[in-house]
Motif scaffolding. Structure first.
Motif, PDB file in Angstrom:
ATOM      1  N   ALA A  14     -13.568  -8.909 -38.331  1.00 37.52           N
ATOM      2  CA  ALA A  14     -12.207  -8.371 -38.184  1.00 37.52           C
ATOM      3  C   ALA A  14     -11.193  -9.449 -38.552  1.00 37.52           C
ATOM      4  CB  ALA A  14     -11.987  -7.909 -36.751  1.00 37.52           C
ATOM      5  N   GLY A  16      -8.015 -11.559 -37.946  1.00 39.31           N
ATOM      6  CA  GLY A  16      -7.247 -11.894 -36.733  1.00 39.31           C
ATOM      7  C   GLY A  16      -6.769 -13.318 -36.656  1.00 39.31           C
ATOM      8  N   GLN A  20      -1.619 -12.412 -35.604  1.00 44.67           N
ATOM      9  CA  GLN A  20      -1.978 -11.092 -36.172  1.00 44.67           C
ATOM     10  C   GLN A  20      -3.327 -10.649 -35.601  1.00 44.67           C
ATOM     11  OE1 GLN A  20      -1.179 -10.484 -40.454  1.00 44.67           O
ATOM     12  NE2 GLN A  20      -0.713 -12.654 -40.527  1.00 44.67           N
ATOM     13  N   ASN A  22      -4.091  -7.983 -33.918  1.00 45.65           N
ATOM     14  CA  ASN A  22      -4.209  -6.538 -33.636  1.00 45.65           C
ATOM     15  C   ASN A  22      -5.561  -5.925 -33.914  1.00 45.65           C
ATOM     16  OD1 ASN A  22      -1.574  -6.939 -33.276  1.00 45.65           O
ATOM     17  ND2 ASN A  22      -0.891  -5.122 -34.394  1.00 45.65           N
ATOM     18  N   ASP A  23      -6.115  -6.229 -35.101  1.00 47.86           N
ATOM     19  CA  ASP A  23      -7.383  -5.577 -35.467  1.00 47.86           C
ATOM     20  C   ASP A  23      -8.484  -5.956 -34.488  1.00 47.86           C
ATOM     21  OD1 ASP A  23      -5.940  -4.674 -37.592  1.00 47.86           O
ATOM     22  OD2 ASP A  23      -7.091  -5.712 -39.150  1.00 47.86           O
ATOM     23  N   ASN A  26      -7.853  -4.241 -31.117  1.00 47.62           N
ATOM     24  CA  ASN A  26      -8.203  -2.812 -31.095  1.00 47.62           C
ATOM     25  C   ASN A  26      -9.690  -2.606 -30.849  1.00 47.62           C
ATOM     26  OD1 ASN A  26      -5.580  -2.092 -31.527  1.00 47.62           O
ATOM     27  ND2 ASN A  26      -5.794  -1.847 -33.752  1.00 47.62           N
ATOM     28  N   ARG A 102      -5.939  -9.737 -45.608  1.00 48.75           N
ATOM     29  CA  ARG A 102      -6.089  -8.500 -44.839  1.00 48.75           C
ATOM     30  C   ARG A 102      -6.362  -7.295 -45.735  1.00 48.75           C
ATOM     31  NH1 ARG A 102      -2.415  -7.098 -39.787  1.00 48.75           N
ATOM     32  NH2 ARG A 102      -3.886  -5.725 -38.759  1.00 48.75           N
TER      33      ARG A 102
END
Ligand SMILES: [Zn+2]
Length: 333
Positions: A14, A16, A20, A22-23, A26, A102
């Motif tokens: 992921a 990250g 940043q 977030n991914d 989640n 990303r």
């Protein structure tokens, strides 16, 4: 039961970098929800999973989600990307490595021909994304975009796991695994998946202020001394068990917490070792000085090649850390 390797694979893949997360958050939120009373995020991007006990004391565990990154500062007329660092990139170790933005754009980090390869400066390194010129490069990447290491996680022989960003996604895996079989405890538990640790322990600072815990336990990687000619001497080693931190550059762990962790590890038959890390810090550094002070300790995973594109730890140490985190839920001094 959560599979450590598969979960690490997922989290390591992921995107990250610091700021940043977030991914990563989640994925963790989905895995944490069935085992928590409440899962929420704060303004700094920390993900907090809370499991209520009987209000005896508040225990905050913290593992950081963010990773190192390469942030694009300039795109030249030939389409090469020049960058600055997010976190402590070891420059002499990263050229030749594959990185990914990303949006999936991949590139190779390399060093320009006039630089001293033994002592590269940030301004000597660039990312080649295969663009034919600046216009083509700008269609894929903007100034301010961040790249992360793009390597697969894999199992090695003898119970070792190699992966990018074991620092500190493996600690996120450890907290998630511990959450799945929590002991019954009178303490209220807060599992913090923190942001921006690599930039100076920023997320844990606001998380600890918000939670106002009685006890803080950071979970992070630490150096492993069992590699050729490692300097300075480091006692921690792979297969030596969960490392109970005495101190690092950011914290002197509260001696009663250290003692409590060692005693409970002995009682539960959890293999453990003592850790003194001469350089580097952890979320414990922010937690222990929150408000009027927090009884703080840290549990570390001995890891080879920290901050390299791929790092190595031992699955039996990960297992020992999961068991120790579970035991620590019940802390009471
Ligand atoms: Zn870390």
């Amino acid at each position: 039961m959560l599979n450590v390797f598969e979960t690490q694979q997922k989290l390591a893949a992921a995107f990250g970098p610091s700021g940043q997360e977030n991914d990563v958050a989640n994925i963790i939120a989905e895995l944490a929800k069935p085992f928590a009373d409440e899962v929420y995020t704060d303004r700094l991007g920390n993900l907090i999973a809370c499991k209520k006990g009987e209000g005896q004391a508040k225990v905050m565990f913290s593992a950081h989600m963010d990773s190192l990154g390469l942030i694009v500062t300039h795109i030249d007329e030939n389409g090469f990307l020049w960058f600055s660092n997010i976190g402590g990139l070891a420059l002499w170790r990263i050229y030749g490595s594959v990185v990914r933005f990303r949006n999936g754009t991949r590139g190779i980090v390399f060093i320009h021909g006039k630089a001293d390869p033994k002592e590269p400066k940030l301004s000597d390194l660039y990312i080649d994304i295969g663009a034919k010129d600046e216009t083509s490069a700008r269609k894929k990447v903007q100034i301010g975009d961040v790249a992360v290491f793009d390597q697969p996680a894999f199992l090695m022989g003898d119970g070792l796991l190699a992966s990018p960003y074991l620092d500190d996604r493996i600690a996120c895996v450890i907290l998630l695994a511990a959450m799945q079989e929590l002991p019954k405890t009178a303490n209220d538990l807060y599992f913090v998946f923190s942001s921006q640790e690599e930039l100076g322990i920023r997320g844990a600072k606001t998380a600890a202020y918000g939670i106002d815990p009685d006890y803080g336990i950071a979970v992070d990687v630490t150096t492993s001394g069992d590699i050729p000619k490692y300097k300075p001497k480091m006692e921690c080693k792979l297969h030596g068990g969960a490392a109970i931190k005495i101190m690092d550059a950011s914290v002197i762990c509260h001696p009663h917490v250290v003692q409590w962790l060692e005693d409970v590890a002995d009682r539960e038959g959890i293999l453990h070792q003592r850790e003194i890390l001469q350089q580097g810090g952890t979320d414990a550094g922010a937690i222990h000085v929150t408000r009027s002070g927090v009884y703080t300790g840290a549990i570390s995973i001995p890891t080879r090649y920290i901050h390299n594109p791929v790092e190595i730890c031992a699955l039996d140490d990960v297992d020992a850390c999961i068991r120790l985190v579970r035991a620590a839920c019940d802390i009471s001094l």
